[in-house]
Design a protein around this motif. Structure first.
Motif, PDB file in Angstrom:
ATOM      1  N   ASN A   1      22.092  70.238  13.635  1.00  0.00           N
ATOM      2  CA  ASN A   1      22.118  69.372  12.447  1.00  0.00           C
ATOM      3  C   ASN A   1      21.063  69.775  11.417  1.00  0.00           C
TER       4      ASN A   1
ATOM      5  N   MET B   1      21.118  69.615   7.354  1.00  0.00           N
ATOM      6  CA  MET B   1      20.853  68.374   6.621  1.00  0.00           C
ATOM      7  C   MET B   1      19.369  68.284   6.230  1.00  0.00           C
TER       8      MET B   1
ATOM      9  N   ALA C   1      18.464  70.920   3.517  1.00  0.00           N
ATOM     10  CA  ALA C   1      19.025  70.682   2.178  1.00  0.00           C
ATOM     11  C   ALA C   1      17.964  70.225   1.193  1.00  0.00           C
ATOM     12  N   LYS C   2      17.078  69.340   1.647  1.00  0.00           N
ATOM     13  CA  LYS C   2      16.044  68.817   0.746  1.00  0.00           C
ATOM     14  C   LYS C   2      15.065  69.918   0.354  1.00  0.00           C
TER      15      LYS C   2
ATOM     16  N   ALA D   1      23.259  71.833  -1.172  1.00  0.00           N
ATOM     17  CA  ALA D   1      24.129  70.969  -0.351  1.00  0.00           C
ATOM     18  C   ALA D   1      24.089  71.445   1.104  1.00  0.00           C
ATOM     19  N   PRO D   2      23.943  70.520   2.070  1.00  0.00           N
ATOM     20  CA  PRO D   2      23.856  70.931   3.476  1.00  0.00           C
ATOM     21  C   PRO D   2      25.065  71.726   3.959  1.00  0.00           C
ATOM     22  N   ILE D   3      26.260  71.417   3.457  1.00  0.00           N
ATOM     23  CA  ILE D   3      27.443  72.145   3.910  1.00  0.00           C
ATOM     24  C   ILE D   3      27.377  73.611   3.471  1.00  0.00           C
TER      25      ILE D   3
ATOM     26  N   ASN E   1      27.455  76.648   6.078  1.00  0.00           N
ATOM     27  CA  ASN E   1      28.433  77.742   5.929  1.00  0.00           C
ATOM     28  C   ASN E   1      27.761  79.107   5.940  1.00  0.00           C
TER      29      ASN E   1
ATOM     30  N   ASN F   1      31.531  68.916   7.303  1.00  0.00           N
ATOM     31  CA  ASN F   1      30.843  67.985   6.398  1.00  0.00           C
ATOM     32  C   ASN F   1      30.163  66.861   7.166  1.00  0.00           C
ATOM     33  N   PRO F   2      28.985  66.433   6.728  1.00  0.00           N
ATOM     34  CA  PRO F   2      28.283  66.889   5.518  1.00  0.00           C
ATOM     35  C   PRO F   2      27.442  68.148   5.720  1.00  0.00           C
ATOM     36  N   GLY F   3      27.347  68.666   6.985  1.00  0.00           N
ATOM     37  CA  GLY F   3      26.558  69.878   7.199  1.00  0.00           C
ATOM     38  C   GLY F   3      26.281  70.172   8.665  1.00  0.00           C
TER      39      GLY F   3
END
Length: 578
Positions: free
Chosen positions: A42, A45, A48-49, A54-56, A60, A79-81
């Motif tokens: 995970n 996620m 991302a910050k 975007a986490p996805i 990818n 999704n979301p990541g």
């Protein structure tokens, strides 16, 4: 042996770095959605910050790199990541082959062996065990066994309630019935009888307790008897020893029926010699002070969100309490066993008591500062009506009666459906009934209340102890037939597996770290389901390709070993047939 989750984490660390991200986000865990994948990461996620992306998109990027992995069959970004992972069958077969060569199926010895005391009895002497004692015994025994399997030195202590008001009640009732006994003659200087004065100890306590509630003078006499006992009265101490001998023998029989064993049979009485010195030390060092006549130690902390009252060391009349005894017991444990950790099992409603005791022990420095103190608070065992489990007439059910009732129900099922002698049927029924009772409890998260549903627990279908035992018995039967054909199952080599045995060491480590036997229950249910699907879809013994058949047998062997190790950690075993 490295866990698969750790191997995958190493692979994902490289993939995250190759994709341009920090490897700190690459931690892999067992999937919490096994219907979708086996392992998951995970980290996208969290990344991302940091990367303002975007986490996805991050997921990818990592997945694209992972397509080169030799241990992953399928990986996808969802999704979301989330990064969902399904293992390569050949990799798992190789891993299982190495697991099968190890005594503990890949569970590594700890870098430092800890000495851990588990306090999980709590029975009161002179009273029979009732259903309220079941959870403490069953969960505590499992925690102890899991820790031992992982490689720590585990010490189970029954910690009896053997020094309180109930002793005064029994002494007072005995005096009322048999005042001529030498224990009540203050002029008697001879040897007290070796034979117990009790033929009806189980009946004495409830009679005395009920009478004391209606007669204040009797209650006062019992309190005085308790005080005299705790201050060394010679005759009452002799009676106390008789009570202990009779009670402990009965307790050992009942705990034995649950396959629960204690290394120490200590009680509150063992802590008494440590109390006077402890009290003086707390006064002298300025930890304890008088508050409304009682001696207390303040244990509240600045960041408390709710009121934490002081830990009371002595009541205004100088009497000790549970707080006092538990603190003195910690001193004794420190002195005799030098534990790295002490784990307590009790009703979750006692949490405040343990918060007070733990804080007091640390603040007053009566224990090693590095000793860890943990509390496992469990929920209530309820009947189908959602209320605490009772007998049909509304009374508190004795544990012995509950065990006998479940044994009898299981015997009826086995006798109806199986051809075996009555002796074997009785023995098998006891083993399966124990699995029903223990698994029914342990499969629930300890802190949660649960419904004790005998009809569901003794079922051979669904998430029950008997279902898991039946799976083991089925595997034993197939392996026995394979051996009868003159072949050696131990020489069989693993092929592409179709169960979840490879998760074993990961699950056991998590169960120990979280003190969570229910994690093992969830694992063996999944493993049993996976095996039974495999069994129904595969012709195992009738497979004509001998190499392929040998692969099946190797898979059965390691599945059986994993299941048997797990049920042993839960505190029961499987019969040869059911």
């Amino acid at each position: 042996m490295k866990k698969i989750a750790d191997i995958l984490t190493f692979e994902l660390e490289a993939a995250f770095e190759k994709a341009g991200y920090d490897k700190q986000y690459a931690k892999v865990t067992l999937s919490n959605r096994p219907d979708l994948c086996e392992y998951q990461c995970n980290g996208a996620m969290a990344a991302a910050k940091a990367y303002k992306k975007a986490p996805i998109m991050i997921a990818n990027d990592v997945v694209e790199v992972l397509k080169e992995s030799v241990c992953i069959e399928q990986v996808e970004a969802v999704n979301p990541g989330f990064i969902n992972i399904i293992l390569d069958g050949e990799f798992v077969a190789s891993y299982l082959g190495k697991m099968s060569e190890q005594e503990k199926l890949g569970v590594e010895e700890p870098t430092k062996q800890k000495t851990i005391i588990v306090d999980y009895g709590g029975a009161n002497v002179a009273k029979p065990l009732h259903v309220g004692h079941l959870r403490s015994a069953v969960i505590g025994e499992s925690v102890k066994r899991i820790g031992k399997y992982v490689g720590h030195k585990m010490i189970g202590d029954v910690h009896l309630g053997d020094w309180g008001y109930q002793m005064g009640l029994v002494i007072t009732e005995l005096k009322k019935r048999k005042p001529e006994l030498p224990y009540f003659d203050d002029q008697f200087e001879g040897e007290y009888p070796e034979e117990s004065p009790f033929t009806e100890l189980e009946e004495i306590y409830p009679t005395a307790s009920a009478y004391a509630k209606e007669h204040e003078d009797y209650k006062e006499e019992a309190l005085q008897a308790t005080f005299l006992l705790q201050n060394g009265h010679r005759g009452y101490t002799a009676i106390w020893k008789h009570i202990m001998n009779v009670s402990v023998a009965d307790l050992k029989k009942n705990y034995g029926a649950l396959n629960v064993e204690f290394d120490l049979w200590k009680g509150e009485a063992d802590a008494q010699p440590y109390i006077p010195e402890m009290v003086e030390y707390m006064k002298k060092e300025g930890y304890a002070h008088i508050d409304q006549g009682a001696l207390v130690v303040d244990v509240k902390e600045e960041n408390d969100t709710k009121e934490i009252p002081p830990c009371m060391i002595l009541k205004s009349d100088g009497a000790a309490l549970y707080d006092t005894t538990d603190l003195a017991t910690l001193i004794e444990r420190e002195k005799l066993y030098h534990p790295d950790e002490v784990i307590y099992l009790a009703d979750k409603r006692q949490e405040l008591h343990f918060v007070q005791v733990f804080r007091c022990a640390k603040k007053t420095k009566i224990i090693n500062e590095n000793m860890e103190l943990k509390f496992i608070g469990f929920g209530t065992m309820n009947g189908k009506d959602g209320k605490p489990f009772k007998t049909r007439d509304g009374g508190v059910m004795r544990l012995e009666s509950l065990i006998n009732d479940i044994n009898e129900e299981m015997y009826k099922k086995i006798a109806e459906n199986r051809t075996m002698s009555e002796e074997e049927a009785r023995k098998t029924a006891q083993m399966v009934a124990l699995s029903a009772m223990k698994y029914g409890d342990l499969s629930n998260q300890a802190a949660k209340d649960y419904v004790f549903d005998v009809e569901r627990f003794i079922s051979f279908e669904g998430n029950t102890g008997p279902y898991n035992l039946y799976t083991i018995v089925r595997i034993k039967s197939i392996l026995a037939k394979y051996a009868e054909s003159g072949k050696d199952a131990a020489k069989c080599k693993m092929k592409k597996p179709q169960t979840q045995s490879e998760k074993f060491n990961n699950v056991i480590e998590i169960a120990f770290e979280e003190l969570a036997p229910h994690k093992i229950c969830a694992y063996i249910y999944d493993l049993s389901n996976a095996f039974n699907r495999f069994y129904h879809e595969t012709k195992i013994l009738s497979e004509e390709n001998e190499d392929r058949k040998a692969g099946f047998i190797a898979l059965l062997l390691i599945t059986k070993r994993a299941l048997e190790a797990c049920i042993d950690m839960l505190g029961f075993e499987a019969p040869e047939r059911m």
